[in-house]
Each structure stands twice: as C-alpha cells, then as structure tokens.
Design a protein around this motif. Structure first.
Motif, short mmCIF file in Angstrom:
data_model
loop_
_atom_site.label_atom_id
_atom_site.label_comp_id
_atom_site.label_asym_id
_atom_site.label_seq_id
_atom_site.Cartn_x
_atom_site.Cartn_y
_atom_site.Cartn_z
N TYR A 1 0.88 -1.19 0.00
CA TYR A 1 0.00 0.00 0.00
C TYR A 1 0.91 1.23 0.00
O TYR A 1 1.43 1.61 1.04
CB TYR A 1 -0.86 -0.05 1.27
N GLY A 2 1.10 1.84 -1.19
CA GLY A 2 2.04 2.97 -1.35
C GLY A 2 3.33 2.44 -1.96
O GLY A 2 4.05 1.67 -1.32
N ILE A 3 3.61 2.85 -3.21
CA ILE A 3 4.78 2.30 -3.91
C ILE A 3 5.69 3.44 -4.34
O ILE A 3 6.00 3.62 -5.53
CB ILE A 3 4.37 1.42 -5.12
N PRO B 1 9.57 5.33 -3.24
CA PRO B 1 10.89 4.73 -3.06
C PRO B 1 10.92 3.70 -1.93
O PRO B 1 11.54 2.64 -2.06
CB PRO B 1 11.79 5.92 -2.72
N ILE B 2 10.25 4.00 -0.82
CA ILE B 2 10.29 3.07 0.32
C ILE B 2 9.42 1.85 0.05
O ILE B 2 9.85 0.71 0.24
CB ILE B 2 9.83 3.79 1.62
N GLY B 3 8.21 2.08 -0.47
CA GLY B 3 7.35 0.94 -0.81
C GLY B 3 8.02 0.01 -1.82
O GLY B 3 7.93 -1.21 -1.70
N VAL C 1 -1.61 -1.09 -3.98
CA VAL C 1 -2.43 0.13 -4.02
C VAL C 1 -1.50 1.34 -4.14
O VAL C 1 -0.52 1.45 -3.39
CB VAL C 1 -3.24 0.32 -2.71
N SER D 1 3.09 2.27 3.17
CA SER D 1 4.16 3.29 3.12
C SER D 1 3.70 4.46 2.28
O SER D 1 4.11 4.61 1.13
CB SER D 1 5.45 2.69 2.55
N GLN E 1 -6.60 4.75 6.06
CA GLN E 1 -6.00 3.67 5.26
C GLN E 1 -5.73 2.45 6.14
O GLN E 1 -6.00 1.31 5.76
CB GLN E 1 -4.70 4.17 4.61
N THR F 1 5.24 2.29 7.57
CA THR F 1 6.38 3.18 7.81
C THR F 1 5.93 4.58 8.22
O THR F 1 6.75 5.49 8.29
CB THR F 1 7.28 3.28 6.56
N GLU G 1 5.70 7.40 10.32
CA GLU G 1 6.55 7.65 11.48
C GLU G 1 5.75 7.84 12.76
O GLU G 1 6.10 7.30 13.81
CB GLU G 1 7.44 8.88 11.23
N GLY H 1 10.36 0.99 10.94
CA GLY H 1 11.31 1.47 9.95
C GLY H 1 12.66 1.51 10.65
O GLY H 1 12.81 0.94 11.74
N ARG I 1 17.89 9.45 -0.61
CA ARG I 1 17.07 9.79 -1.76
C ARG I 1 16.85 11.30 -1.84
O ARG I 1 16.95 12.00 -0.84
CB ARG I 1 15.74 9.03 -1.71
N THR J 1 15.13 0.50 6.40
CA THR J 1 13.69 0.63 6.66
C THR J 1 12.94 -0.53 6.03
O THR J 1 12.13 -1.19 6.68
CB THR J 1 13.16 1.98 6.13
N1 LIG Z 1 10.08 4.87 9.83
C1 LIG Z 1 11.09 5.08 9.03
O1 LIG Z 1 12.24 4.79 9.39
C2 LIG Z 1 10.91 5.64 7.65
C3 LIG Z 1 12.00 5.65 6.75
C4 LIG Z 1 11.79 6.12 5.46
C5 LIG Z 1 10.54 6.63 5.09
N2 LIG Z 1 9.53 6.65 5.99
C6 LIG Z 1 8.20 7.17 5.60
O2 LIG Z 1 7.58 6.22 4.75
C7 LIG Z 1 6.65 6.89 3.89
C8 LIG Z 1 6.92 6.48 2.45
O3 LIG Z 1 8.18 6.98 2.02
P1 LIG Z 1 8.45 7.33 0.47
O4 LIG Z 1 9.75 8.01 0.40
O5 LIG Z 1 8.23 6.10 -0.37
O6 LIG Z 1 7.25 8.38 0.21
P2 LIG Z 1 6.65 8.95 -1.14
O7 LIG Z 1 7.75 9.20 -2.13
O8 LIG Z 1 5.75 10.09 -0.77
O9 LIG Z 1 5.77 7.74 -1.74
C9 LIG Z 1 4.52 7.40 -1.21
C10 LIG Z 1 3.68 6.71 -2.30
O10 LIG Z 1 2.39 6.45 -1.76
C11 LIG Z 1 1.41 7.07 -2.60
N3 LIG Z 1 0.27 7.50 -1.79
C12 LIG Z 1 0.13 8.63 -1.04
N4 LIG Z 1 -1.08 8.65 -0.44
C13 LIG Z 1 -1.71 7.50 -0.81
C14 LIG Z 1 -3.00 6.95 -0.54
N5 LIG Z 1 -3.88 7.58 0.25
N6 LIG Z 1 -3.32 5.77 -1.09
C15 LIG Z 1 -2.46 5.11 -1.87
N7 LIG Z 1 -1.23 5.60 -2.20
C16 LIG Z 1 -0.86 6.76 -1.67
C17 LIG Z 1 2.13 8.22 -3.24
O11 LIG Z 1 1.48 8.66 -4.42
P3 LIG Z 1 1.63 10.22 -4.84
O12 LIG Z 1 3.11 10.43 -5.07
O13 LIG Z 1 0.81 10.36 -6.05
O14 LIG Z 1 1.14 11.03 -3.65
C18 LIG Z 1 3.49 7.59 -3.54
O15 LIG Z 1 3.45 6.81 -4.70
C19 LIG Z 1 6.87 8.40 4.12
O16 LIG Z 1 5.90 8.89 5.00
C20 LIG Z 1 8.26 8.44 4.76
O17 LIG Z 1 8.44 9.60 5.53
C21 LIG Z 1 9.69 6.16 7.25
#
Ligand SMILES: NC(=O)c1ccc[n+]([C@@H]2O[C@H](COP(=O)([O-])OP(=O)(O)OC[C@H]3O[C@@H](n4cnc5c(N)ncnc54)[C@H](OP(=O)(O)O)[C@@H]3O)[C@@H](O)[C@H]2O)c1
Length: 332
Positions: A11-13, A15-17, A35, A78, A89, A103, A105, A136, A172, A300
């Motif tokens: 769910y969420g693809i 960079p992290i997904g 998704v 993610s 979600q 993920t 936070e 993460g 990233r 993560t």
């Molecule tokens: N805990 C940890 O150590 C840790 C480490 C790294 C990252 N994180 C967190 O993990 C999350 C994901 O990181 P990321 O870099 O991959 O983020 P990202 O680049 O924002 O990617 C998130 C993906 O999810 C999609 N999305 C957003 N809202 C959605 C929804 N309601 N339903 C379905 N898809 C949705 C986005 O689409 P759109 O681009 O079209 O919005 C995007 O494709 C972030 O919040 C980041 O801060 C946590």
C-alpha cells in the motif's frame, strides 16, 4: 509460526514501498495486491513499478478495497508520515482482516502525541484480531528499539543518549531536499526550519522511555541547520561552503527537569563519519557504536520485511517495536 509463505498487499509504492517489495520478495512473501494513487503507477504490474526486474502478476490499483479483497496476511503500508492522515487507510486494512506493518513515522508510538488516534486504531485492530505496527529504521529501530534491546544486560539505567549521524548525500532526493541541503541559512530559517525536521523523534523518545520505565514529564525538540565547511555536490543538490548542508535535531525526554533520554539526529550532505551511537549512564556505563550507521532506506525496508512474521503472530492491537522485540532494563 506457519511455514506457508505470507501473503501481502503493498500500500504505497514510492521509493520506500518499492524497496519493501524487493526486501519482502527476497524473504519469500507472496504479493497478492498493490495500491497507489499515482496515476503513473495504476494499471501497471507491481514488480515493474517497484523495480523488481520481473512481473509479480499483481496490478496496481487506486482502489484499496479491491486490493484488500485478496485477503492478505499483512499489508505493507508506506504512504504518509502523519498518523492522522494514515488512519483511514490503516483502518480499512484492519477491517479487511489484515495485519499492518507501516512506515508512517507517527504510528511508531502514537500514544504520546496522538493518543486518540492510537486508541481508535488499537480498538479496530483488536475488534478484527489484527496487529498494526509503525516501524522502519528511524523511528522503529536505531533510536528506540535498538537502545531498548541494548539495555537488557544493564542492572540500572540512569540516562540514555543516542546519536545518529547520516550522510544525506547517500539518501534519496526528497530527503536531501527536506533537510534543506543547498539552501542559504536565511532560506532555511524562513522556509525549512518549521518543516525540515525528521518526523518521529518525539515518538522515539516516548517509546524508549516507556520501554525503560521512565515516566516522562515532558518531551522537547529543537532543530538547527548544519552549515557546510566546504562545497558538497551530490547527485541531486549542491551546497556551497556556508550554505546549509542539512539538519541537527535534538529531542530530550525529561523527568524532574533532568534529561533521561536524549536523541541527537544529524542528517547532512557530506557527513564524513556516519554512525549510530548509544551511550548509557547506569550500571555499568555502556557505549555501543554502529560504524557507518544503518542506511535509512535499505534498513527501513529490511526492518519492515523482517518483522512481518512476528507481527502476523503477535497479539491483536496497536503494537510498538519495543512490544514485538525482547526485554529491557527496567531499573534505576
Ligand atoms: N520509519 C522510518 O524509518 C521511515 C523511513 C523512510 C521513510 N519513511 C516514511 O515512509 C513513507 C513512504 O516513504 P516514500 O519516500 O516512499 O514516500 P513517497 O515518495 O511520498 O511515496 C509514497 C507513495 O504512496 C502514494 N500514496 C500517497 N497517499 C496515498 C494513498 N492515500 N493511497 C495510496 N497511495 C498513496 C504516493 O502517491 P503520490 O506520489 O501520487 O502522492 C506515492 O506513490 C513516508 O511517510 C516516509 O516519511 C519512514
């Protein structure tokens, strides 16, 4: 624990997904749905979108209900950092009968800053016999679960200090931009300081304090720019000498005006000595360093994939990493 491979929905693809899909695929997880709201990804194969180099026979949909109908054991979530934004979600996934490893936070320990959402998610998870966990590398391991585990052989803990220095040059693009790498100090103060911060420090302080049985009065956070001594050029940004290279964010947890938990996070481009270091005062005094530090993005996804079987078998409810790990020092 069953020998059957876990089934999962991604769910969420972003960079992290994508990295989660790669890591979980290596551990034998079978993806049954995906998704994302990004129209560029909807309709494509999950394997391609996640850069796996092979098809997974799973089509990305923007309709979560559609993907969740596959009845996965676990949802890897993610999408966003805010637990309030993520809650609908997460709720939908739990109501569909899945466990969730996310993920987000603020989900890592929402009991301090977002107690109402925490209670609601805990209730939904229990009602549907699922477990939901925010994790993460940070929050989720380096500055909370790892120091908690390291305290296990300690007779007493008076205070803990964790320092994480990350070379943002290796991270990233969104992270390099988020920490303000390449902007002037004026721009940092005007535009970045309020938003540049790493999300999750408060949650890590609260989680670690809870594991060590400190009853905190207060958590305080501060953020300041780290200024580049020399020019630093990365794949994405350039910081001239005197420009901002990144951030230093310090969070303290206090008992009776004394900082018993201190988390010092430095993320900047050109950092020459990245590391994770944990220091305890107690019996005995202990210092542990991870030279080089755990890589934010690689680790993560590894944490998410590695913890999934434990989460699937865990008691229902809202879990934290210190619940699903082991035992810790609880004496002063
Ligand atoms: N805990 C940890 O150590 C840790 C480490 C790294 C990252 N994180 C967190 O993990 C999350 C994901 O990181 P990321 O870099 O991959 O983020 P990202 O680049 O924002 O990617 C998130 C993906 O999810 C999609 N999305 C957003 N809202 C959605 C929804 N309601 N339903 C379905 N898809 C949705 C986005 O689409 P759109 O681009 O079209 O919005 C995007 O494709 C972030 O919040 C980041 O801060 C946590």
């Amino acid at each position: 624990m069953t020998d059957e491979p876990l089934t999962a929905v991604q769910y969420g693809i972003g960079p992290i997904g994508s990295r989660i899909v790669q890591a979980a695929n290596r551990t034998g997880v079978e993806f049954v749905g995906a998704v994302d709201v990004d129209p560029e990804k909807v309709g494509d194969d999950l394997g391609e979108v996640a850069g796996l180099g092979e098809s997974l026979d799973v089509t990305v949909t923007d309709d979560a209900a559609d993907a969740l109908a596959a009845d996965p054991d676990v949802v890897f979530h993610s999408t966003v950092s805010s637990v309030e934004a993520a809650a609908p979600q997460l709720t939908e996934a739990l109501e569909a009968g899945a466990n969730v490893v996310s993920t987000t936070e603020e989900l890592s320990y929402p009991w301090w800053s977002n107690a109402t959402v925490a209670e609601e998610l805990d209730a939904v998870a229990r009602e549907h016999a699922g477990t939901v966990l925010g994790t993460g590398i940070n929050p989720g391991f380096v500055m909370d679960a790892m120091p908690a585990v390291l305290s296990t052989p300690m007779a007493t803990v008076e205070s803990v200090h964790v320092e994480r220095v990350q070379n943002a040059s290796e991270r990233r693009r969104p992270l390099q931009e988020k920490v303000g790498a390449g902007v002037t100090e004026e721009t940092f103060e005007a535009e970045i300081a309020t938003e540049a911060g790493h999300v999750g420090s408060t949650e890590s302080v609260a989680m670690l304090a809870d594991a060590l049985d400190f009853d905190l009065d207060e958590i305080e956070e501060s953020i300041e720019p780290v200024v580049a001594d020399d020019r630093v050029e990365t794949e994405y940004v350039t910081a001239e000498a005197g420009d901002v290279a990144g951030i230093r964010q310090v969070a303290h947890g206090y008992v009776d005006d004394e900082a018993v938990v201190t988390l010092d996070l430095q993320m900047y481009v050109g950092a020459e000595d990245p590391h994770d270091r944990v220091e305890f005062e107690g019996e005995p005094d202990v210092a542990v360093a991870v030279e080089g530090g755990y890589h934010g993005d690689v680790s993560t996804s590894a944490v998410v994939a590695n913890v999934a079987p434990t989460v699937v078998d865990a008691d229902p409810g809202l879990a934290t990493m210190t619940d699903v790990a082991t035992s810790y020092s609880r004496h002063r």
